[in-house]
Design an enzyme around this catalytic site. Structure first.
Site, PDB file in Angstrom:
ATOM      1  CB  ALA A 102      -0.900   0.012   1.227  1.00 45.70           C
ATOM      2  CE  LYS A 103       5.363   4.983  -0.506  1.00 47.21           C
ATOM      3  NZ  LYS A 103       6.523   4.095  -0.285  1.00 47.21           N
ATOM      4  N   GLY A 104       0.472   5.778   0.793  1.00 46.01           N
ATOM      5  CA  GLY A 104      -0.390   6.924   1.008  1.00 46.01           C
ATOM      6  C   GLY A 104       0.342   8.200   0.682  1.00 46.01           C
TER       7      GLY A 104
END
Ligand code: GLU
Length: 429
Positions: free
Chosen positions: A117-119
């Site tokens: 994931a990444k934000g």
């Protein structure tokens, strides 16, 4: 007026600079080499979930302002999602998508039980006070909280976020679930459940990957000149550790400019200068160059440890090194890959070379869940073991398929995720 061919060239270049396209191009080559079934190909090249949130923040002036944040979860086949959060003015969805997919592949390469994931939040942290950054971090955490959790998605630091940011995330999450939940985030201060060795882990992993690649090329650290692009948590720490191992670090840079000394920089002195002055400019024992000149400096190893799209079709034919070790995510475009390969320049790809950070994040998560903390020696020796075997696994996959290490790394990563997907799938025989 723009001509048709100029428009076409611009479109091609925009594609070259779209990180998600860059990821997909390499993924496609690996999927073809593996003979991946078409359905699975679609599954693994599409993010599972993309969340966009509005974050209203009161500025110190009293004015209310809305920021935009993203969290993209790429794939959860191998475990909960894992990946950092970046704060930057140029954050965009395609970038966050690519970074999320790279986390899936990275966790697979070092064989830890996470998906990717990444934000990101669109903001300029240099224009914001600490109190504003805290409110932004807490607002963002609340916005994405429904999809977070130690068994669902575990954030970490990335560009312009650090252990303070992680402490605020931990606190916000803990208040809302009404119990202290240290394993919700990694890269925390040691006193609230962080791991020894986490801050240095990405730079340490870069150093280990570089050493393994040099062995293959028959080069020794003492005879090796290194150019490091960036001087933050990856470049600065990487340069320091490599300096201690006997490499000659001939150049380092920050966002304003580049230091160059062909006889090697005194890295501890450079970092002390940076800490005091907040920039490299003014350090006496080196020439001060424009950043565009840095990647073209003569050296043995180039370590791009700043940001995406640095080695491109416009400069890949002018780069003067034997080895590129990617400390940043996505520093080389797909178009530049083939130019470097044709020129015999070996690239140790990002999803292997910078995987030390998430590896020690995994250690942190394990320690938080067990409530039992390891010594720095244990952390470092387990990191060393994992990085060395990941390097060997990527190398073996590349050799088996007659491919570059870049494609070898995708082959290894995609194959491992695909195997787990098939095992968990209702269609499995
Ligand atoms: N942001 C880092 C990366 O790109 C670390 C991610 C993590 O530790 O979860 O690998």
């Amino acid at each position: 007026m723009t001509t048709g061919s100029a428009v076409a060239a611009e479109a091609a270049q925009q594609d070259e600079f779209n990180p998600f396209e860059a990821m997909r191009l390499r993924f496609d080559v690996a999927a073809t080499a593996l003979g991946l079934e078409p359905g699975l190909r679609q599954v693994l090249s599409t993010p599972d979930r993309e969340l966009t949130v509005a974050i209203p923040i009161e500025r110190d002036s009293g004015a209310l302002e809305v920021f935009k944040g993203y969290r993209v979860q790429h794939n959860t086949s191998r475990g909960p999602c894992k990946g950092g959060i970046r704060f930057a003015p140029d954050v965009n969805l395609n970038e966050v998508r690519a970074l999320a997919a790279w986390m899936t592949w990275k966790c697979s390469i070092v064989n830890i039980p996470f998906g990717g994931a990444k934000g990101g939040v669109i903001c300029d942290p240099r224009d914001m006070s600490r109190a504003e950054l805290e409110r932004l971090t807490r607002g963002y955490t609340l916005g994405i909280m429904d999809i977070l959790g130690p068994d669902r998605d575990v954030p970490a630091p990335d560009m312009n976020t650090d252990e303070n940011t992680m402490a605020w995330i931990m606190d916000t999450y803990s208040m809302h679930v009404r119990r202290t939940t240290t394993a919700i985030v990694t890269g925390k201060p040691i006193s609230i459940g962080g791991s020894r060795g986490r801050r240095e882990a990405t730079g340490r992993g870069v150093m280990i990957a570089c050493r393994e690649a040099l062995k293959k090329l028959g080069l020794r650290p003492e005879d090796t000149r290194v150019v490091v692009q960036g001087s933050g948590n990856v470049g600065g720490v990487g340069a320091m550790l490599m300096h201690r191992e006997g490499y000659s670090i001939v150049s380092m840079s920050d966002m304003y400019g580049t230091l160059h000394n062909a006889n090697g920089l005194d890295v501890p002195a450079v970092l002390a200068h940076l800490q005091e002055k907040r920039r490299l400019e003014g350090y006496g024992e080196a020439d001060y160059l424009k950043n565009s000149e840095q990647l073209l400096l003569d050296c043995d190893v180039l370590v791009p440890a700043a940001t995406e799209n640095q080695i491109t079709s416009a400069n890949a034919d002018k780069i003067r090194c034997k080895l590129v070790v990617e400390g940043a995510n996505g520093p080389t475009t797909a178009a530049a890959d083939s130019i470097l390969e044709d020129r015999g320049i070996v690239v140790v790809p990002d999803i292997l070379a910078n995987a030390g950070g998430v590896t020690v994040s995994y250690f942190e998560w394990v320690q938080d869940r067990a409530g039992y903390f390891w010594t720095e020696e244990i952390v470092n020796s387990r990191l060393e073991q994992i990085m060395v075997s990941a390097f060997q696994d990527v190398d073996a996959a590349a050799e088996k398929h007659g491919a570059s290490m870049r494609i070898g790394s995708y082959i290894l990563a995609v194959d491992r995720v695909a195997q787990v997907y098939r095992l968990r799938s209702q269609h499995a025989s």
